[in-house]
Motif scaffolding. Sequence first.
Motif, PDB file in Angstrom:
ATOM      1  N   GLU A 256      98.511  82.255  58.771  1.00 29.13           N
ATOM      2  CA  GLU A 256      99.452  82.161  59.950  1.00 29.13           C
ATOM      3  C   GLU A 256     100.946  81.610  59.417  1.00 29.13           C
ATOM      4  O   GLU A 256     101.016  80.617  58.641  1.00 29.13           O
ATOM      5  CB  GLU A 256      98.890  81.223  60.857  1.00 29.13           C
ATOM      6  CG  GLU A 256      99.679  81.149  62.330  1.00 29.13           C
ATOM      7  CD  GLU A 256      98.870  80.023  63.212  1.00 29.13           C
ATOM      8  OE1 GLU A 256      99.095  80.097  64.347  1.00 29.13           O
ATOM      9  OE2 GLU A 256      97.955  79.618  63.012  1.00 29.13           O
ATOM     10  N   MET A 257     101.928  82.188  60.241  1.00 25.01           N
ATOM     11  CA  MET A 257     103.377  81.798  59.778  1.00 25.01           C
ATOM     12  C   MET A 257     103.710  81.143  60.763  1.00 25.01           C
ATOM     13  O   MET A 257     103.509  81.007  61.886  1.00 25.01           O
ATOM     14  CB  MET A 257     104.098  83.040  59.385  1.00 25.01           C
ATOM     15  CG  MET A 257     103.446  83.985  58.406  1.00 25.01           C
ATOM     16  SD  MET A 257     102.883  83.189  56.806  1.00 25.01           S
ATOM     17  CE  MET A 257     104.674  82.836  56.228  1.00 25.01           C
ATOM     18  N   GLY A 258     105.088  80.247  60.814  1.00 22.80           N
ATOM     19  CA  GLY A 258     105.551  79.539  61.332  1.00 22.80           C
ATOM     20  C   GLY A 258     107.223  79.178  61.289  1.00 22.80           C
ATOM     21  O   GLY A 258     107.672  79.379  60.052  1.00 22.80           O
TER      22      GLY A 258
ATOM     23  N   LEU B 276     108.258  78.952  51.557  1.00 28.58           N
ATOM     24  CA  LEU B 276     109.018  78.195  52.153  1.00 28.58           C
ATOM     25  C   LEU B 276     110.431  78.709  51.974  1.00 28.58           C
ATOM     26  O   LEU B 276     111.037  78.929  50.781  1.00 28.58           O
ATOM     27  CB  LEU B 276     108.965  76.821  51.733  1.00 28.58           C
ATOM     28  CG  LEU B 276     109.431  75.656  52.464  1.00 28.58           C
ATOM     29  CD1 LEU B 276     108.892  75.639  53.925  1.00 28.58           C
ATOM     30  CD2 LEU B 276     109.470  74.244  51.871  1.00 28.58           C
ATOM     31  N   TYR B 277     111.115  78.958  53.141  1.00 25.20           N
ATOM     32  CA  TYR B 277     112.410  79.476  53.009  1.00 25.20           C
ATOM     33  C   TYR B 277     113.531  78.539  54.100  1.00 25.20           C
ATOM     34  O   TYR B 277     112.855  78.270  55.277  1.00 25.20           O
ATOM     35  CB  TYR B 277     112.695  80.798  53.114  1.00 25.20           C
ATOM     36  CG  TYR B 277     111.949  81.956  52.310  1.00 25.20           C
ATOM     37  CD1 TYR B 277     112.697  82.213  51.249  1.00 25.20           C
ATOM     38  CD2 TYR B 277     110.700  82.138  52.479  1.00 25.20           C
ATOM     39  CE1 TYR B 277     112.101  82.893  50.150  1.00 25.20           C
ATOM     40  CE2 TYR B 277     109.950  83.128  51.314  1.00 25.20           C
ATOM     41  CZ  TYR B 277     110.798  83.238  50.337  1.00 25.20           C
ATOM     42  OH  TYR B 277     110.298  84.049  49.102  1.00 25.20           O
TER      43      TYR B 277
ATOM     44  N   LEU C  84     113.272  76.027  58.917  1.00 23.04           N
ATOM     45  CA  LEU C  84     112.413  76.324  57.824  1.00 23.04           C
ATOM     46  C   LEU C  84     111.650  77.420  58.168  1.00 23.04           C
ATOM     47  O   LEU C  84     110.596  77.470  59.157  1.00 23.04           O
ATOM     48  CB  LEU C  84     111.750  75.321  57.121  1.00 23.04           C
ATOM     49  CG  LEU C  84     112.653  74.188  56.363  1.00 23.04           C
ATOM     50  CD1 LEU C  84     111.578  73.188  55.797  1.00 23.04           C
ATOM     51  CD2 LEU C  84     113.660  74.813  55.582  1.00 23.04           C
ATOM     52  N   ALA C  85     111.233  78.522  57.493  1.00 19.45           N
ATOM     53  CA  ALA C  85     110.391  79.622  57.746  1.00 19.45           C
ATOM     54  C   ALA C  85     109.140  79.470  56.559  1.00 19.45           C
ATOM     55  O   ALA C  85     109.715  79.350  55.433  1.00 19.45           O
ATOM     56  CB  ALA C  85     110.963  81.166  57.581  1.00 19.45           C
ATOM     57  N   GLY C  86     107.901  79.617  56.994  1.00 20.03           N
ATOM     58  CA  GLY C  86     106.826  79.411  55.890  1.00 20.03           C
ATOM     59  C   GLY C  86     105.315  79.743  56.489  1.00 20.03           C
ATOM     60  O   GLY C  86     105.269  79.770  57.803  1.00 20.03           O
ATOM     61  N   ALA C  87     104.521  79.359  55.659  1.00 21.45           N
ATOM     62  CA  ALA C  87     103.181  79.287  56.379  1.00 21.45           C
ATOM     63  C   ALA C  87     102.864  78.073  57.090  1.00 21.45           C
ATOM     64  O   ALA C  87     103.286  76.959  56.728  1.00 21.45           O
ATOM     65  CB  ALA C  87     102.236  79.323  54.998  1.00 21.45           C
ATOM     66  N   LYS C  88     102.364  78.389  58.286  1.00 21.31           N
ATOM     67  CA  LYS C  88     102.166  77.021  59.159  1.00 21.31           C
ATOM     68  C   LYS C  88     101.322  76.087  58.891  1.00 21.31           C
ATOM     69  O   LYS C  88     101.855  74.716  58.904  1.00 21.31           O
ATOM     70  CB  LYS C  88     101.847  77.522  60.671  1.00 21.31           C
ATOM     71  CG  LYS C  88     101.826  76.667  61.549  1.00 21.31           C
ATOM     72  CD  LYS C  88     101.506  77.269  63.346  1.00 21.31           C
ATOM     73  CE  LYS C  88     102.578  78.286  63.695  1.00 21.31           C
ATOM     74  NZ  LYS C  88     102.206  78.868  64.825  1.00 21.31           N
TER      75      LYS C  88
ATOM     76  N   SER D  31     104.787  82.109  66.129  1.00 18.81           N
ATOM     77  CA  SER D  31     103.649  82.495  65.100  1.00 18.81           C
ATOM     78  C   SER D  31     104.209  83.660  64.089  1.00 18.81           C
ATOM     79  O   SER D  31     103.648  84.207  63.431  1.00 18.81           O
ATOM     80  CB  SER D  31     102.755  83.098  66.054  1.00 18.81           C
ATOM     81  OG  SER D  31     103.068  84.213  66.746  1.00 18.81           O
ATOM     82  N   VAL D  32     105.469  83.839  63.829  1.00 16.52           N
ATOM     83  CA  VAL D  32     106.063  84.584  62.925  1.00 16.52           C
ATOM     84  C   VAL D  32     107.230  83.915  62.208  1.00 16.52           C
ATOM     85  O   VAL D  32     107.798  82.991  62.622  1.00 16.52           O
ATOM     86  CB  VAL D  32     106.772  85.974  63.549  1.00 16.52           C
ATOM     87  CG1 VAL D  32     105.698  86.789  64.419  1.00 16.52           C
ATOM     88  CG2 VAL D  32     107.803  85.631  64.713  1.00 16.52           C
ATOM     89  N   VAL D  33     107.712  84.412  61.024  1.00 13.09           N
ATOM     90  CA  VAL D  33     108.866  83.939  60.306  1.00 13.09           C
ATOM     91  C   VAL D  33     110.117  85.178  60.834  1.00 13.09           C
ATOM     92  O   VAL D  33     110.025  86.009  61.191  1.00 13.09           O
ATOM     93  CB  VAL D  33     108.513  83.786  59.057  1.00 13.09           C
ATOM     94  CG1 VAL D  33     107.588  82.821  58.674  1.00 13.09           C
ATOM     95  CG2 VAL D  33     108.150  85.220  57.941  1.00 13.09           C
ATOM     96  N   SER D  34     111.376  84.533  60.424  1.00 18.73           N
ATOM     97  CA  SER D  34     112.206  85.343  60.493  1.00 18.73           C
ATOM     98  C   SER D  34     113.528  84.825  59.539  1.00 18.73           C
ATOM     99  O   SER D  34     113.336  83.845  59.033  1.00 18.73           O
ATOM    100  CB  SER D  34     112.944  85.511  61.775  1.00 18.73           C
ATOM    101  OG  SER D  34     113.156  83.939  62.396  1.00 18.73           O
TER     102      SER D  34
END
Length: 302
Positions: free
Chosen positions: A127-129, A155-156, A167-171, A193-196
């Motif tokens: 799950e991403m977040g 992690l970005y 930050l975007a990454g695994a929740k 629930s998504v990254v961008s």
Amino acid sequence: MVALFGGQGSQHIGMGQDLCANFSLAKQMCERASDHLHTDMAKLLWSENPLINQSAYTQSAIFLVSLMAYAVYQQEGGKLPQLALGHSLGEISANGASGALDLEHGLKLVFERGRLMEEVCAKLGQEMGMLAVLGADIALLESFCLQAREAGNTLYAANFNGSQVVLAGAKAYLKNLEPKSFGAKKLVLLPMSVVSHCPLLEPMVQPFKALLEQHLKDSYNFGVVSNATTRVYKDKEGALECLGVQLTQPVRYSDCLSVCGEEDSFYVEFGTSVLKNLNKRLSSKPTYSITNTAELKEALLA
């Protein structure tokens, strides 16, 4: 005036309800969206509804309310923007306000954008977040992200909003981060629930550019500032390039404001109010938001 448009994460129950209750134009746009998406958008926007947490519907809802607010503002005698700036999804709303997307084509585009994001993220196996980081040392934060990836974590840095970085990454990984790791004051997990805006979305770039080619018109009433490059474009060619790059590159909102600073006397945010709060820290120019009739009247006097 510079027009502002918010992105995913700014959704809330009741958005657009006041405008639909007081302006037939807004109500008609909501009904058109319902017909086009085969979904009761009033129910989606104004009551507890699990669909609102699915990115395809989240993005459609925010796009709809943003354009509703802009259309009502123009109908009531508002100023034509000199430029438009949208944050993430909001850059597509900015294209719509400028004339490059009508309501139906814009809804189709953002629905598919959200669906593609969900599809790509589902294939990542976890799950991403997205996580907002307030008051961190930017250099320390970027170094931390690099070290995390080298250690095998996802992690970005996806958004640069002045003293706020997203930050975007695994929740699961995001939930375990500590503010002290990069000198932050506060961490806030966003309702996503998504990254961008990171390389993880590379698989959707070409399908999305094909959708842009299909739905965008080469008709701009004012320029749009690119989130990723900060360049101003006012044609389809520029939009295709910038909106494609935007998926995998960070949003540089504070840098975009610097571009707008040469043109604006004030900002108006349409449909949401998240950017108004950001601008309090990033700009000395006044920012108005239009989410209801009272705020509309205030903005019209600016």
